[in-house]
Design an enzyme around this catalytic site. Structure first.
Site, short mmCIF file in Angstrom:
data_model
loop_
_atom_site.label_atom_id
_atom_site.label_comp_id
_atom_site.label_asym_id
_atom_site.label_seq_id
_atom_site.Cartn_x
_atom_site.Cartn_y
_atom_site.Cartn_z
N GLN A 106 -5.57 -3.27 -2.74
CA GLN A 106 -4.12 -3.19 -2.82
C GLN A 106 -3.39 -1.72 -3.17
O GLN A 106 -3.43 -0.99 -3.93
CB GLN A 106 -3.91 -2.65 -5.21
CG GLN A 106 -2.14 -3.53 -5.08
CD GLN A 106 -1.81 -4.48 -5.50
OE1 GLN A 106 -2.86 -5.78 -5.13
NE2 GLN A 106 -0.48 -4.91 -4.66
N PHE A 107 -3.58 -1.47 -1.59
CA PHE A 107 -2.67 -0.41 -1.11
C PHE A 107 -1.71 0.43 -1.39
O PHE A 107 -1.08 1.00 -1.98
CB PHE A 107 -2.49 -0.28 0.58
CG PHE A 107 -1.47 -0.18 1.16
CD1 PHE A 107 -0.17 0.09 1.42
CD2 PHE A 107 -1.85 -2.19 1.58
CE1 PHE A 107 0.74 -0.68 1.75
CE2 PHE A 107 -0.47 -2.53 2.00
CZ PHE A 107 0.17 -1.18 1.95
N THR A 108 -0.67 -0.69 -2.23
CA THR A 108 0.36 -0.46 -2.42
C THR A 108 0.59 0.29 -4.05
O THR A 108 1.11 1.04 -4.81
CB THR A 108 1.68 -1.73 -3.12
OG1 THR A 108 1.00 -2.48 -4.14
CG2 THR A 108 2.06 -1.93 -1.66
#
Length: 150
Positions: free
Chosen positions: A78-80
């Site tokens: 989950q890079f966000t």
């Protein structure tokens, strides 16, 4: 390394209408990685997550860990989680690690968690467009950042 941990009654990950991961009682772990992350961050988070006492005991008190209940886990990249939102309305993801750095750390996180739990950990697919379904139990949602250990 940052995680959002959700206690779930059930959770699943679907990619292109194909269910790739599914668990019953346990944890859905969203994992965000930055370039500065190391095995030390992985070890800290895995120990913390596996031993976090957020599952109810026989008295309905959050006194049991994932290890105590022999629960399952799904890890989703989950890079966000590292979105910078200070300026403007479009989040910047410049702090998130690029795939060549993030993928090996993501894979090491999963292997380390499997070793700690002594069981297979379900996963999404790094970089894929995933549909994540969950039934949050509680709801219980915890955020842990390995850079904020105190």
């Amino acid at each position: 390394m940052k995680t959002v941990i959700q206690r779930v009654s059930k959770a699943s990950v679907t990619i292109h209408k194909n269910k790739v991961a599914e668990i019953e009682a346990g944890l859905l772990i969203l994992l965000g990685i930055v370039p500065e992350d190391t095995q030390e961050d992985i070890d800290f988070l895995v120990r913390k997550i596996a031993n976090l006492r957020i599952f109810n005991d026989e008295n309905n008190v959050m006194n049991n860990s994932l290890l105590n209940i022999n629960g399952e886990a799904i890890v989703v990249s989950q890079f966000t989680l590292h979105a910078a939102t200070k300026k403007g309305n479009r989040p910047s993801y410049i702090k998130a690690a690029k795939p060549e750095i993030a993928i090996p750390l993501y894979e090491d996180f999963i292997k380390t968690l499997e070793k700690e739990l002594n069981k297979k950990v379900q996963t999404g697919t790094f970089g894929a467009d995933m549909k994540v379904e969950l039934l949050n139990d509680g709801p219980v949602t915890i955020i842990i950042d390995s850079k904020n250990k105190e």
